[in-house]
Design a protein around this motif. Structure first.
Motif, PDB file in Angstrom:
ATOM      1  N   ILE A 197       0.866  -1.175   0.000  1.00  0.00           N
ATOM      2  CA  ILE A 197       0.000   0.000   0.000  1.00  0.00           C
ATOM      3  C   ILE A 197       0.906   1.229   0.000  1.00  0.00           C
ATOM      4  O   ILE A 197       1.652   1.470   0.951  1.00  0.00           O
ATOM      5  N   GLN A 198       0.868   1.992  -1.082  1.00  0.00           N
ATOM      6  CA  GLN A 198       1.672   3.201  -1.165  1.00  0.00           C
ATOM      7  C   GLN A 198       1.076   4.299  -0.277  1.00  0.00           C
ATOM      8  O   GLN A 198      -0.107   4.285   0.039  1.00  0.00           O
ATOM      9  N   ASN A 199       1.912   5.235   0.129  1.00  0.00           N
ATOM     10  CA  ASN A 199       1.463   6.409   0.901  1.00  0.00           C
ATOM     11  C   ASN A 199       0.734   6.038   2.195  1.00  0.00           C
ATOM     12  O   ASN A 199      -0.225   6.687   2.593  1.00  0.00           O
ATOM     13  N   ALA A 200       1.194   4.984   2.860  1.00  0.00           N
ATOM     14  CA  ALA A 200       0.517   4.540   4.082  1.00  0.00           C
ATOM     15  C   ALA A 200       0.849   5.429   5.276  1.00  0.00           C
ATOM     16  O   ALA A 200      -0.016   5.724   6.100  1.00  0.00           O
ATOM     17  N   TYR A 201       2.117   5.859   5.390  1.00  0.00           N
ATOM     18  CA  TYR A 201       2.551   6.654   6.540  1.00  0.00           C
ATOM     19  C   TYR A 201       3.178   7.966   6.074  1.00  0.00           C
ATOM     20  O   TYR A 201       4.182   7.950   5.354  1.00  0.00           O
ATOM     21  N   PRO A 202       2.625   9.098   6.467  1.00  0.00           N
ATOM     22  CA  PRO A 202       3.301  10.367   6.160  1.00  0.00           C
ATOM     23  C   PRO A 202       4.569  10.516   6.989  1.00  0.00           C
ATOM     24  O   PRO A 202       4.609  10.113   8.153  1.00  0.00           O
ATOM     25  N   VAL A 203       5.626  11.045   6.395  1.00  0.00           N
ATOM     26  CA  VAL A 203       6.897  11.258   7.092  1.00  0.00           C
ATOM     27  C   VAL A 203       6.924  12.679   7.643  1.00  0.00           C
ATOM     28  O   VAL A 203       6.827  13.640   6.887  1.00  0.00           O
ATOM     29  N   TYR A 204       7.067  12.794   8.961  1.00  0.00           N
ATOM     30  CA  TYR A 204       7.011  14.096   9.617  1.00  0.00           C
ATOM     31  C   TYR A 204       8.382  14.758   9.653  1.00  0.00           C
ATOM     32  O   TYR A 204       8.988  14.898  10.700  1.00  0.00           O
ATOM     33  N   SER A 205       8.864  15.161   8.495  1.00  0.00           N
ATOM     34  CA  SER A 205      10.143  15.862   8.441  1.00  0.00           C
ATOM     35  C   SER A 205       9.985  17.271   9.002  1.00  0.00           C
ATOM     36  O   SER A 205       9.033  17.988   8.661  1.00  0.00           O
ATOM     37  N   ARG A 206      10.928  17.674   9.843  1.00  0.00           N
ATOM     38  CA  ARG A 206      10.868  19.012  10.441  1.00  0.00           C
ATOM     39  C   ARG A 206      10.918  20.102   9.383  1.00  0.00           C
ATOM     40  O   ARG A 206      10.405  21.208   9.579  1.00  0.00           O
ATOM     41  N   ALA A 207      11.526  19.783   8.238  1.00  0.00           N
ATOM     42  CA  ALA A 207      11.757  20.798   7.214  1.00  0.00           C
ATOM     43  C   ALA A 207      10.486  21.210   6.472  1.00  0.00           C
ATOM     44  O   ALA A 207      10.450  22.267   5.840  1.00  0.00           O
ATOM     45  N   ILE A 208       9.434  20.393   6.521  1.00  0.00           N
ATOM     46  CA  ILE A 208       8.269  20.688   5.678  1.00  0.00           C
ATOM     47  C   ILE A 208       6.993  20.992   6.470  1.00  0.00           C
ATOM     48  O   ILE A 208       5.949  21.234   5.868  1.00  0.00           O
ATOM     49  N   VAL A 209       7.062  20.995   7.790  1.00  0.00           N
ATOM     50  CA  VAL A 209       5.844  21.167   8.586  1.00  0.00           C
ATOM     51  C   VAL A 209       5.145  22.481   8.264  1.00  0.00           C
ATOM     52  O   VAL A 209       3.933  22.523   8.029  1.00  0.00           O
ATOM     53  N   ASP A 210       5.887  23.586   8.242  1.00  0.00           N
ATOM     54  CA  ASP A 210       5.291  24.893   7.937  1.00  0.00           C
ATOM     55  C   ASP A 210       4.758  24.936   6.508  1.00  0.00           C
ATOM     56  O   ASP A 210       3.723  25.557   6.235  1.00  0.00           O
ATOM     57  N   LYS A 211       5.453  24.255   5.608  1.00  0.00           N
ATOM     58  CA  LYS A 211       5.016  24.237   4.206  1.00  0.00           C
ATOM     59  C   LYS A 211       3.724  23.436   4.040  1.00  0.00           C
ATOM     60  O   LYS A 211       2.867  23.782   3.225  1.00  0.00           O
ATOM     61  N   ILE A 212       3.603  22.362   4.823  1.00  0.00           N
ATOM     62  CA  ILE A 212       2.363  21.578   4.798  1.00  0.00           C
ATOM     63  C   ILE A 212       1.189  22.446   5.250  1.00  0.00           C
ATOM     64  O   ILE A 212       0.120  22.461   4.636  1.00  0.00           O
ATOM     65  N   ALA A 213       1.394  23.173   6.333  1.00  0.00           N
ATOM     66  CA  ALA A 213       0.339  24.057   6.847  1.00  0.00           C
ATOM     67  C   ALA A 213      -0.044  25.109   5.810  1.00  0.00           C
ATOM     68  O   ALA A 213      -1.227  25.441   5.635  1.00  0.00           O
ATOM     69  N   SER A 214       0.957  25.639   5.114  1.00  0.00           N
ATOM     70  CA  SER A 214       0.705  26.652   4.092  1.00  0.00           C
ATOM     71  C   SER A 214      -0.091  26.070   2.930  1.00  0.00           C
ATOM     72  O   SER A 214      -1.011  26.707   2.400  1.00  0.00           O
ATOM     73  N   ALA A 215       0.255  24.842   2.527  1.00  0.00           N
ATOM     74  CA  ALA A 215      -0.458  24.194   1.426  1.00  0.00           C
ATOM     75  C   ALA A 215      -1.916  23.946   1.796  1.00  0.00           C
ATOM     76  O   ALA A 215      -2.826  24.208   0.999  1.00  0.00           O
ATOM     77  N   LYS A 216      -2.155  23.461   2.998  1.00  0.00           N
ATOM     78  CA  LYS A 216      -3.535  23.219   3.432  1.00  0.00           C
ATOM     79  C   LYS A 216      -4.325  24.525   3.486  1.00  0.00           C
ATOM     80  O   LYS A 216      -5.513  24.561   3.143  1.00  0.00           O
ATOM     81  N   HIS A 217      -3.655  25.596   3.895  1.00  0.00           N
ATOM     82  CA  HIS A 217      -4.311  26.906   3.937  1.00  0.00           C
ATOM     83  C   HIS A 217      -4.679  27.375   2.536  1.00  0.00           C
ATOM     84  O   HIS A 217      -5.759  27.961   2.327  1.00  0.00           O
ATOM     85  N   SER A 218      -3.799  27.117   1.572  1.00  0.00           N
ATOM     86  CA  SER A 218      -4.088  27.548   0.189  1.00  0.00           C
ATOM     87  C   SER A 218      -5.294  26.806  -0.376  1.00  0.00           C
ATOM     88  O   SER A 218      -6.097  27.388  -1.115  1.00  0.00           O
ATOM     89  N   PHE A 219      -5.444  25.519  -0.021  1.00  0.00           N
ATOM     90  CA  PHE A 219      -6.622  24.777  -0.466  1.00  0.00           C
ATOM     91  C   PHE A 219      -7.876  25.322   0.206  1.00  0.00           C
ATOM     92  O   PHE A 219      -8.932  25.421  -0.415  1.00  0.00           O
ATOM     93  N   LYS A 220      -7.728  25.669   1.467  1.00  0.00           N
ATOM     94  CA  LYS A 220      -8.861  26.223   2.209  1.00  0.00           C
ATOM     95  C   LYS A 220      -9.325  27.532   1.576  1.00  0.00           C
ATOM     96  O   LYS A 220     -10.535  27.798   1.487  1.00  0.00           O
ATOM     97  N   GLU A 221      -8.381  28.350   1.123  1.00  0.00           N
ATOM     98  CA  GLU A 221      -8.736  29.617   0.490  1.00  0.00           C
ATOM     99  C   GLU A 221      -9.515  29.395  -0.807  1.00  0.00           C
ATOM    100  O   GLU A 221     -10.309  30.252  -1.215  1.00  0.00           O
ATOM    101  N   LEU A 222      -9.280  28.265  -1.453  1.00  0.00           N
ATOM    102  CA  LEU A 222     -10.032  27.934  -2.666  1.00  0.00           C
ATOM    103  C   LEU A 222     -11.418  27.385  -2.339  1.00  0.00           C
ATOM    104  O   LEU A 222     -12.236  27.169  -3.239  1.00  0.00           O
ATOM    105  N   GLY A 223     -11.647  27.111  -1.045  1.00  0.00           N
ATOM    106  CA  GLY A 223     -12.930  26.554  -0.635  1.00  0.00           C
ATOM    107  C   GLY A 223     -12.929  25.050  -0.484  1.00  0.00           C
ATOM    108  O   GLY A 223     -13.990  24.432  -0.355  1.00  0.00           O
TER     109      GLY A 223
END
Length: 459
Positions: free
Chosen positions: A398-424
């Protein structure tokens, strides 16, 4: 009251991408109201997400370790299915293979630690745990956060470090701290300075040093665990739940792959592989973030990493060498993470046991399956487990089973989710939120989102 869109007097069309527990929860709640016209769009042939059983030789194997309690959120919508779940009558659900090759309580017990390293080392470890409150007071990384509570000695020697790094495939120094505070919060309670001093002074009898680190939510449940029906998850999701959703007016579109998504002034246009188009007022995504970005014609400006799950299925005649249904690998060797012994829930088959072995691997279709299988079999036999006839039955990735919590991308993940939210677009679920949460947590988040959607439409 006519529950329709107050402006257009037409139903509010809702698209839910993904048919896992989060998507099912939202559909189940919103379908109570005639104002919502709901489509669940699922690319696979079945509902349930990771709650998936594999039928091999008249036996049902799961892809993962899933246990439930009677307060499980999905039972709120489908109370009749509770009686189909099987009570787990085991004194202990979880166990672990220690770095020294012993079977111990999960995640660790005082008697198990003493068996591995001796009484003198145990007392010195207790003193070190107290000193760690000064040494690691900053708690600014995952490793320092854990060491603050359990000390360096226990963290390394118990195999907890091995287990965490095996699961995520990266150094503990690179795993985001949010993982610690969210998934291992019980350590704060059990390994507080007051608790450790109490253990050193009293030591009345052996017991858990760490009662529950939330790596598995059922290690210390006050409720009796329940396993899915013996017939597999399909009985629940692809018969009862699917039929109930359809009878409630929900369109369940399985084997349905979205081709593209285009935001409109109000709502979204979804194109399907046959180039047909449907317009929706509301879009809810439970699929991976990079997938929803691709469907929007965008690309995330940072890499998202996942670990795949390679599952091996076995039958066995002989002595298992352990008692609890779940056995986790805390040793340094081998890639396998844990064993789930289904015969502990449902009884033996033709006099033998049957189980699944979980192996986190890189997201790749080129992994060496034979090597991973041989790696597991030689490792457990080295430690005296599975003395008897071990019969390999098959495997699945099963691909993509566990997300990897790299410290380097946490803020970027939050930003991406926010951008989707802005689109509705609302994102929810393990994949949608890019969060390693349990099914229960995913359902709870989906319920909150459903309530918010209802409030936005005046319900």
């Amino acid at each position: 009251m006519n529950k329709v869109n107050s402006e257009t007097k037409t139903p509010i069309r809702v698209a839910i991408l993904g048919g896992g527990v989060a998507g099912i929860t939202i559909a189940s709640e919103l379908s109570k109201y005639s104002m919502f016209d709901i489509d669940i769009i699922e690319k696979s042939s079945v509902l349930g997400g990771l709650h998936r059983s594999v039928d091999i030789g008249n036996l049902n194997y799961d892809i993962g370790a899933f246990l439930f309690t009677r307060d499980y959120g999905l039972f709120d919508f489908y109370p009749d299915i509770i009686d189909l779940y099987v009570p787990v009558n085991c004194k202990q659900v979880n166990s672990r293979l220690t770095p020294k090759g012993h079977i111990d309580k999960y995640p660790i017990s005082i008697e198990g630690y003493i068996e591995d390293y001796g009484l003198l080392n145990f007392f010195s470890t207790c003193v070190e745990i107290i000193a760690s409150k000064i040494l690691y007071y900053k708690k600014d990384t995952l490793s320092s956060w854990i060491k603050y509570y359990v000390g360096n000695n226990l963290y390394n020697k118990s195999g907890l470090k091995n287990y965490i790094e095996r699961l995520y495939g990266v150094s503990d120094e690179n795993i985001d701290l949010q993982f610690a505070t969210k998934r291992m919060s019980t350590i704060q309670q059990v390994c507080s300075l007051k608790s450790i001093l109490s253990k050193i002074i009293k030591l009345k009898k052996p017991g858990y040093l760490l009662k529950n680190d939330n790596l598995n939510a059922f290690s210390n449940s006050v409720y009796q665990p329940l396993a899915r029906p013996k017939e597999g998850f399909g009985k629940i999701y692809n018969e009862i739940i699917r039929d109930t959703l359809i009878s409630s007016g929900v369109s369940v579109l399985t084997d349905c792959q979205v081709k593209a998504i285009r935001p409109l002034d109000k709502g979204f246009e979804i194109k399907f592989p046959d180039n047909s188009i449907k317009i929706y007022d509301k879009l809810i995504s439970t699929i991976p973030l990079e997938t929803i970005a691709f469907l929007l014609g965008k690309q995330l400006d940072f890499p998202i990493e996942y670990r795949a799950l390679f599952s091996l299925f076995y039958c066995f005649n002989g002595q298992l060498g352990y008692d609890a249904p779940i056995l986790s690998n805390f040793t340094e060797e081998a890639a396998w993470k844990r064993i789930i012994t289904f015969s502990k829930y449902y009884g033996t088959y033709e006099g033998g046991d049957y189980f699944c072995v979980e192996v986190p691997v890189e997201n790749s279709n080129t992994i060496d399956k034979i090597q991973l299988r041989e790696d597991f079999e030689s490792h457990v036999k080295h430690f005296g487990l599975f003395q008897g006839e071990l019969k390999y039955q098959g495997d699945i990735i099963i691909q993509n089973a566990y997300p990897v919590y790299s410290r380097a991308i946490v803020d970027k993940i939050a930003s991406a989710k926010h951008s989707f939210k802005e689109l509705g677009i609302d994102v929810v679920g393990r994949q949608g939120e890019f969060d390693y949460i349990s099914a229960g947590e995913s359902i709870a988040n989906a319920k909150k989102l459903a309530e918010k959607i209802k409030a936005n439409y005046g319900i």
